[in-house]
Design a protein around this motif. Structure first.
Motif, PDB file in Angstrom:
ATOM      1  N   GLN A   3       0.852  -1.189   0.000  1.00 57.42           N
ATOM      2  CA  GLN A   3       0.000   0.000   0.000  1.00 57.42           C
ATOM      3  C   GLN A   3       0.885   1.235   0.000  1.00 57.42           C
ATOM      4  OE1 GLN A   3      -2.583  -0.649   3.407  1.00 57.42           O
ATOM      5  NE2 GLN A   3      -4.155  -1.545   2.083  1.00 57.42           N
ATOM      6  N   LEU A   4       0.488   2.214  -0.807  1.00 54.68           N
ATOM      7  CA  LEU A   4       1.307   3.409  -1.010  1.00 54.68           C
ATOM      8  C   LEU A   4       0.529   4.649  -0.602  1.00 54.68           C
ATOM      9  CD1 LEU A   4       2.574   2.425  -4.574  1.00 54.68           C
ATOM     10  CD2 LEU A   4       3.759   2.059  -2.405  1.00 54.68           C
ATOM     11  N   VAL A   5       1.182   5.534   0.128  1.00 56.32           N
ATOM     12  CA  VAL A   5       0.548   6.774   0.570  1.00 56.32           C
ATOM     13  C   VAL A   5       1.478   7.939   0.275  1.00 56.32           C
ATOM     14  CG1 VAL A   5      -0.427   8.060   2.494  1.00 56.32           C
ATOM     15  CG2 VAL A   5      -0.706   5.570   2.395  1.00 56.32           C
ATOM     16  N   GLU A   6       1.021   8.841  -0.604  1.00 54.30           N
ATOM     17  CA  GLU A   6       1.819  10.002  -0.974  1.00 54.30           C
ATOM     18  C   GLU A   6       1.532  11.171  -0.032  1.00 54.30           C
ATOM     19  OE1 GLU A   6       0.350   8.192  -4.989  1.00 54.30           O
ATOM     20  OE2 GLU A   6      -0.459   8.607  -2.988  1.00 54.30           O
ATOM     21  N   SER A   7       2.512  12.050   0.084  1.00 51.66           N
ATOM     22  CA  SER A   7       2.361  13.285   0.847  1.00 51.66           C
ATOM     23  C   SER A   7       3.337  14.319   0.309  1.00 51.66           C
ATOM     24  CB  SER A   7       2.597  13.043   2.338  1.00 51.66           C
ATOM     25  OG  SER A   7       3.916  12.590   2.567  1.00 51.66           O
ATOM     26  N   GLY A   8       3.150  15.574   0.721  1.00 53.02           N
ATOM     27  CA  GLY A   8       4.093  16.613   0.351  1.00 53.02           C
ATOM     28  C   GLY A   8       3.630  17.549  -0.746  1.00 53.02           C
ATOM     29  N   GLY A   9       2.469  17.285  -1.311  1.00 46.12           N
ATOM     30  CA  GLY A   9       1.973  18.182  -2.342  1.00 46.12           C
ATOM     31  C   GLY A   9       1.520  19.511  -1.756  1.00 46.12           C
ATOM     32  N   GLY A  10       1.206  20.457  -2.645  1.00 47.62           N
ATOM     33  CA  GLY A  10       0.742  21.756  -2.191  1.00 47.62           C
ATOM     34  C   GLY A  10       0.803  22.782  -3.287  1.00 47.62           C
ATOM     35  N   LEU A  11       0.664  24.046  -2.867  1.00 49.31           N
ATOM     36  CA  LEU A  11       0.689  25.179  -3.788  1.00 49.31           C
ATOM     37  C   LEU A  11       2.031  25.879  -3.668  1.00 49.31           C
ATOM     38  CD1 LEU A  11      -0.703  27.225  -5.692  1.00 49.31           C
ATOM     39  CD2 LEU A  11      -1.566  28.364  -3.619  1.00 49.31           C
ATOM     40  N   VAL A  12       2.672  26.129  -4.792  1.00 51.98           N
ATOM     41  CA  VAL A  12       3.980  26.776  -4.793  1.00 51.98           C
ATOM     42  C   VAL A  12       4.067  27.704  -5.987  1.00 51.98           C
ATOM     43  CG1 VAL A  12       5.066  24.907  -6.106  1.00 51.98           C
ATOM     44  CG2 VAL A  12       6.467  26.338  -4.595  1.00 51.98           C
ATOM     45  N   GLN A  13       4.850  28.757  -5.865  1.00 52.31           N
ATOM     46  CA  GLN A  13       5.048  29.669  -6.979  1.00 52.31           C
ATOM     47  C   GLN A  13       6.044  29.091  -7.972  1.00 52.31           C
ATOM     48  OE1 GLN A  13       6.174  33.472  -5.302  1.00 52.31           O
ATOM     49  NE2 GLN A  13       4.033  34.127  -5.200  1.00 52.31           N
ATOM     50  N   ALA A  14       5.940  29.525  -9.201  1.00 50.38           N
ATOM     51  CA  ALA A  14       6.879  29.102 -10.222  1.00 50.38           C
ATOM     52  C   ALA A  14       8.312  29.402  -9.763  1.00 50.38           C
ATOM     53  CB  ALA A  14       6.593  29.803 -11.537  1.00 50.38           C
ATOM     54  N   GLY A  15       9.196  28.442 -10.011  1.00 52.95           N
ATOM     55  CA  GLY A  15      10.576  28.561  -9.563  1.00 52.95           C
ATOM     56  C   GLY A  15      10.829  27.967  -8.198  1.00 52.95           C
ATOM     57  N   GLY A  16       9.770  27.623  -7.491  1.00 50.75           N
ATOM     58  CA  GLY A  16       9.896  27.061  -6.158  1.00 50.75           C
ATOM     59  C   GLY A  16      10.161  25.565  -6.174  1.00 50.75           C
ATOM     60  N   SER A  17      10.174  24.980  -4.970  1.00 47.35           N
ATOM     61  CA  SER A  17      10.499  23.563  -4.813  1.00 47.35           C
ATOM     62  C   SER A  17       9.479  22.878  -3.908  1.00 47.35           C
ATOM     63  CB  SER A  17      11.891  23.402  -4.195  1.00 47.35           C
ATOM     64  OG  SER A  17      12.890  23.937  -5.037  1.00 47.35           O
ATOM     65  N   LEU A  18       9.316  21.597  -4.130  1.00 50.98           N
ATOM     66  CA  LEU A  18       8.535  20.730  -3.266  1.00 50.98           C
ATOM     67  C   LEU A  18       9.224  19.373  -3.215  1.00 50.98           C
ATOM     68  CD1 LEU A  18       4.793  21.279  -4.311  1.00 50.98           C
ATOM     69  CD2 LEU A  18       5.812  21.896  -2.114  1.00 50.98           C
ATOM     70  N   ARG A  19       9.045  18.659  -2.106  1.00 53.19           N
ATOM     71  CA  ARG A  19       9.501  17.280  -2.032  1.00 53.19           C
ATOM     72  C   ARG A  19       8.317  16.391  -1.712  1.00 53.19           C
ATOM     73  NH1 ARG A  19      13.830  13.987   1.747  1.00 53.19           N
ATOM     74  NH2 ARG A  19      12.191  14.212   3.316  1.00 53.19           N
ATOM     75  N   LEU A  20       8.040  15.488  -2.615  1.00 52.25           N
ATOM     76  CA  LEU A  20       6.985  14.500  -2.403  1.00 52.25           C
ATOM     77  C   LEU A  20       7.576  13.264  -1.747  1.00 52.25           C
ATOM     78  CD1 LEU A  20       5.083  14.683  -5.807  1.00 52.25           C
ATOM     79  CD2 LEU A  20       4.821  16.132  -3.772  1.00 52.25           C
ATOM     80  N   SER A  21       6.777  12.650  -0.887  1.00 55.43           N
ATOM     81  CA  SER A  21       7.152  11.400  -0.254  1.00 55.43           C
ATOM     82  C   SER A  21       6.082  10.356  -0.532  1.00 55.43           C
ATOM     83  CB  SER A  21       7.305  11.567   1.256  1.00 55.43           C
ATOM     84  OG  SER A  21       8.308  12.502   1.570  1.00 55.43           O
ATOM     85  N   CYS A  22       6.493   9.117  -0.581  1.00 49.29           N
ATOM     86  CA  CYS A  22       5.566   8.007  -0.754  1.00 49.29           C
ATOM     87  C   CYS A  22       5.976   6.916   0.225  1.00 49.29           C
ATOM     88  CB  CYS A  22       5.600   7.491  -2.178  1.00 49.29           C
ATOM     89  SG  CYS A  22       4.630   5.992  -2.454  1.00 49.29           S
ATOM     90  N   ALA A  23       5.135   6.693   1.219  1.00 48.71           N
ATOM     91  CA  ALA A  23       5.408   5.679   2.225  1.00 48.71           C
ATOM     92  C   ALA A  23       4.722   4.380   1.839  1.00 48.71           C
ATOM     93  CB  ALA A  23       4.911   6.148   3.574  1.00 48.71           C
ATOM     94  N   ALA A  24       5.469   3.291   1.910  1.00 47.65           N
ATOM     95  CA  ALA A  24       4.949   1.983   1.527  1.00 47.65           C
ATOM     96  C   ALA A  24       4.809   1.084   2.742  1.00 47.65           C
ATOM     97  CB  ALA A  24       5.883   1.330   0.521  1.00 47.65           C
ATOM     98  N   VAL A  93      -1.917  16.047 -10.394  1.00 42.31           N
ATOM     99  CA  VAL A  93      -1.933  15.108  -9.282  1.00 42.31           C
ATOM    100  C   VAL A  93      -0.774  14.145  -9.513  1.00 42.31           C
ATOM    101  CG1 VAL A  93      -3.200  13.316  -8.067  1.00 42.31           C
ATOM    102  CG2 VAL A  93      -4.414  15.324  -8.974  1.00 42.31           C
ATOM    103  N   TYR A  94       0.059  13.983  -8.506  1.00 44.45           N
ATOM    104  CA  TYR A  94       1.230  13.120  -8.604  1.00 44.45           C
ATOM    105  C   TYR A  94       0.959  11.804  -7.877  1.00 44.45           C
ATOM    106  CZ  TYR A  94       4.080  16.731 -10.706  1.00 44.45           C
ATOM    107  OH  TYR A  94       4.599  17.670 -11.581  1.00 44.45           O
ATOM    108  N   GLY A 115      -0.678   4.641  -5.406  1.00 45.14           N
ATOM    109  CA  GLY A 115      -1.190   5.426  -4.301  1.00 45.14           C
ATOM    110  C   GLY A 115      -2.396   6.242  -4.738  1.00 45.14           C
ATOM    111  N   GLN A 116      -2.911   7.041  -3.814  1.00 44.36           N
ATOM    112  CA  GLN A 116      -4.129   7.805  -4.084  1.00 44.36           C
ATOM    113  C   GLN A 116      -3.841   9.144  -4.740  1.00 44.36           C
ATOM    114  OE1 GLN A 116      -2.600   7.845  -1.218  1.00 44.36           O
ATOM    115  NE2 GLN A 116      -2.532  10.027  -0.715  1.00 44.36           N
ATOM    116  N   GLY A 117      -2.591   9.561  -4.725  1.00 41.86           N
ATOM    117  CA  GLY A 117      -2.198  10.799  -5.370  1.00 41.86           C
ATOM    118  C   GLY A 117      -2.139  11.990  -4.430  1.00 41.86           C
ATOM    119  N   THR A 118      -1.315  12.959  -4.793  1.00 52.40           N
ATOM    120  CA  THR A 118      -1.202  14.208  -4.050  1.00 52.40           C
ATOM    121  C   THR A 118      -1.152  15.368  -5.053  1.00 52.40           C
ATOM    122  OG1 THR A 118       0.036  15.383  -2.319  1.00 52.40           O
ATOM    123  CG2 THR A 118       1.344  14.120  -3.893  1.00 52.40           C
ATOM    124  N   GLN A 119      -1.889  16.428  -4.761  1.00 50.78           N
ATOM    125  CA  GLN A 119      -2.005  17.543  -5.703  1.00 50.78           C
ATOM    126  C   GLN A 119      -0.803  18.476  -5.603  1.00 50.78           C
ATOM    127  OE1 GLN A 119      -4.652  18.381  -8.007  1.00 50.78           O
ATOM    128  NE2 GLN A 119      -3.118  19.889  -8.662  1.00 50.78           N
TER     129      GLN A 119
END
Length: 124
Positions: A3-24, A93-94, A115-119
């Motif tokens: 089973q996979l669960v994603e996290s870390g999505g969100g709203l960011v401005q262009a040029g910014g960064s995000l780190r997505l995680s997927c826990a299994a 959605v990732y 997984g269910q995806g993260t926006q």
């Protein structure tokens, strides 16, 4: 089964960064090749990146090369997607995915678990 669960999505401005995680779940995470996919509204799900079981080989779609990095920590049963220099066209959605086969693949049908995806939303 995993089973996979994603996290870390969100709203960011262009040029910014995000780190997505997927826990299994489960004890055999290191047996799976892992991938990240994304799906924008009205579009098909597309491959982003993949990493082999022990992390020795990675594959990226051309549009994210040099900006995104996939990695995994088998001790933590987690795969990551570091996304830098984000663009509005990265909005989607990732999804995290796992496959039993050893080799990477870009094909959606090549993955067995999802997984269910993260926006992720990138504003201009």
């Amino acid at each position: 089964q995993v089973q996979l669960v994603e996290s870390g999505g969100g709203l960011v401005q262009a040029g910014g960064s995000l780190r997505l995680s997927c826990a299994a779940s489960g004890r055999t995470f290191s047996s799976y090749t892992m991938g990240w996919f994304r799906q924008a509204p009205g579009k098909e799900r597309e491959f982003v990146a993949a990493i082999v079981r022990r992390g020795g080989s990675t594959t990226y779609t051309d549009s994210v090369k040099g900006r995104f990095t996939i990695s995994r920590d088998n001790a933590k049963n987690t795969v990551y997607l570091q996304m830098n220099s984000l663009k509005p066209e990265d909005t989607a959605v990732y999804y995290c995915a796992a496959r039993m086969e050893a080799a990477n693949t870009m094909l959606v049908r090549g993955y067995d678990y999802w997984g269910q995806g993260t926006q992720v939303t990138v504003s201009s």
